[in-house]
Motif scaffolding. Sequence first.
Motif, PDB file in Angstrom:
ATOM      1  N   ARG A 214      53.474  49.144  34.914  1.00 29.39           N
ATOM      2  CA  ARG A 214      53.893  50.311  34.129  1.00 29.39           C
ATOM      3  C   ARG A 214      53.239  50.394  32.972  1.00 29.39           C
ATOM      4  N   SER A 215      53.179  49.541  32.133  1.00 21.18           N
ATOM      5  CA  SER A 215      52.309  49.245  30.815  1.00 21.18           C
ATOM      6  C   SER A 215      50.910  49.520  31.121  1.00 21.18           C
ATOM      7  N   GLU A 216      50.297  49.221  32.184  1.00 15.68           N
ATOM      8  CA  GLU A 216      48.769  49.398  32.289  1.00 15.68           C
ATOM      9  C   GLU A 216      48.836  50.775  32.608  1.00 15.68           C
ATOM     10  N   ALA A 217      49.647  51.593  33.425  1.00 16.16           N
ATOM     11  CA  ALA A 217      49.168  52.817  33.929  1.00 16.16           C
ATOM     12  C   ALA A 217      49.790  53.840  32.554  1.00 16.16           C
ATOM     13  N   LEU A 218      50.874  53.440  31.825  1.00 16.42           N
ATOM     14  CA  LEU A 218      50.937  54.140  30.443  1.00 16.42           C
ATOM     15  C   LEU A 218      49.939  54.161  29.612  1.00 16.42           C
ATOM     16  N   ALA A 219      49.022  52.990  29.373  1.00 19.67           N
ATOM     17  CA  ALA A 219      47.952  52.920  28.707  1.00 19.67           C
ATOM     18  C   ALA A 219      46.895  53.857  29.057  1.00 19.67           C
ATOM     19  N   ARG A 220      46.671  54.143  30.218  1.00 19.72           N
ATOM     20  CA  ARG A 220      45.778  54.883  31.122  1.00 19.72           C
ATOM     21  C   ARG A 220      46.137  56.286  30.773  1.00 19.72           C
ATOM     22  N   GLU A 221      47.181  56.554  30.306  1.00 22.03           N
ATOM     23  CA  GLU A 221      47.818  58.120  30.250  1.00 22.03           C
ATOM     24  C   GLU A 221      47.218  58.753  29.093  1.00 22.03           C
ATOM     25  N   LYS A 222      46.819  57.992  27.988  1.00 21.21           N
ATOM     26  CA  LYS A 222      46.395  58.538  26.696  1.00 21.21           C
ATOM     27  C   LYS A 222      44.945  59.226  27.043  1.00 21.21           C
ATOM     28  N   VAL A 223      44.867  60.268  26.323  1.00 23.86           N
ATOM     29  CA  VAL A 223      43.805  61.207  26.357  1.00 23.86           C
ATOM     30  C   VAL A 223      42.974  61.412  24.924  1.00 23.86           C
ATOM     31  N   HIS A 224      41.543  61.046  25.015  1.00 22.26           N
ATOM     32  CA  HIS A 224      40.851  61.638  23.854  1.00 22.26           C
ATOM     33  C   HIS A 224      39.893  62.439  23.789  1.00 22.26           C
ATOM     34  N   PHE A 225      39.636  63.233  22.995  1.00 23.13           N
ATOM     35  CA  PHE A 225      38.712  64.370  23.054  1.00 23.13           C
ATOM     36  C   PHE A 225      38.320  64.786  21.772  1.00 23.13           C
ATOM     37  N   THR A 226      37.174  65.536  21.502  1.00 23.82           N
ATOM     38  CA  THR A 226      36.945  65.894  20.268  1.00 23.82           C
ATOM     39  C   THR A 226      36.567  67.307  20.077  1.00 23.82           C
ATOM     40  N   VAL A 227      36.959  67.966  18.918  1.00 23.54           N
ATOM     41  CA  VAL A 227      36.951  69.347  18.899  1.00 23.54           C
ATOM     42  C   VAL A 227      35.934  69.773  17.806  1.00 23.54           C
ATOM     43  N   SER A 228      35.116  70.757  18.369  1.00 22.62           N
ATOM     44  CA  SER A 228      34.004  71.102  17.096  1.00 22.62           C
ATOM     45  C   SER A 228      34.253  72.790  17.216  1.00 22.62           C
ATOM     46  N   LYS A 229      34.459  73.001  15.830  1.00 27.98           N
ATOM     47  CA  LYS A 229      34.540  74.458  15.551  1.00 27.98           C
ATOM     48  C   LYS A 229      33.163  74.966  15.266  1.00 27.98           C
ATOM     49  N   TRP A 230      32.868  76.322  15.508  1.00 28.21           N
ATOM     50  CA  TRP A 230      31.356  76.677  15.376  1.00 28.21           C
ATOM     51  C   TRP A 230      31.440  77.565  14.232  1.00 28.21           C
ATOM     52  N   GLY A 231      30.420  77.414  13.364  1.00 22.93           N
ATOM     53  CA  GLY A 231      30.160  78.581  12.342  1.00 22.93           C
ATOM     54  C   GLY A 231      28.732  78.746  12.091  1.00 22.93           C
ATOM     55  N   GLU A 232      28.289  79.936  11.786  1.00 20.06           N
ATOM     56  CA  GLU A 232      27.071  80.298  11.706  1.00 20.06           C
ATOM     57  C   GLU A 232      26.152  79.862  13.101  1.00 20.06           C
ATOM     58  N   GLY A 233      26.543  80.088  14.216  1.00 17.68           N
ATOM     59  CA  GLY A 233      26.040  79.669  15.216  1.00 17.68           C
ATOM     60  C   GLY A 233      25.613  78.263  15.550  1.00 17.68           C
ATOM     61  N   LYS A 234      26.275  77.283  14.733  1.00 16.49           N
ATOM     62  CA  LYS A 234      26.047  75.840  14.813  1.00 16.49           C
ATOM     63  C   LYS A 234      27.295  75.359  15.057  1.00 16.49           C
ATOM     64  N   PRO A 235      27.405  74.015  15.534  1.00 21.01           N
ATOM     65  CA  PRO A 235      28.735  73.284  15.937  1.00 21.01           C
ATOM     66  C   PRO A 235      29.002  72.351  14.399  1.00 21.01           C
ATOM     67  N   ASN A 236      30.367  72.525  13.868  1.00 23.09           N
ATOM     68  CA  ASN A 236      30.659  71.798  12.746  1.00 23.09           C
ATOM     69  C   ASN A 236      30.689  70.480  13.141  1.00 23.09           C
ATOM     70  N   LYS A 237      31.309  69.553  12.120  1.00 21.90           N
ATOM     71  CA  LYS A 237      31.413  68.090  12.468  1.00 21.90           C
ATOM     72  C   LYS A 237      32.649  68.035  13.651  1.00 21.90           C
TER      73      LYS A 237
END
Length: 75
Positions: free
Chosen positions: A42-65
């Motif tokens: 159970r604890s192993e499966a719950l640890a795999r449940e976490k999702v990590h991702f990045t979000v980049s907003k675009w401005g002036e035709g280029k991605p921000n940090k």
Amino acid sequence: MASPAAASGLAVPFWRSAGMTYITYSNICARLVRNCLKEPHRSEALAREKVHFTVSKWGEGKPNKPIAMTEKTKN
């Protein structure tokens, strides 16, 4: 007698009629299965449940940090 194609148009999946997407329904089912497991699985499966991702907003035709996020902080 109605044709199978006509009958399939009337059948709506219950998750759709409840206003959910299939991904939401699938995530709920997966969480329920993980919570039913015995330790230590159970604890192993719950640890795999976490999702990590990045979000980049675009401005002036280029991605921000990019901003690192998890599923819990996306709102």
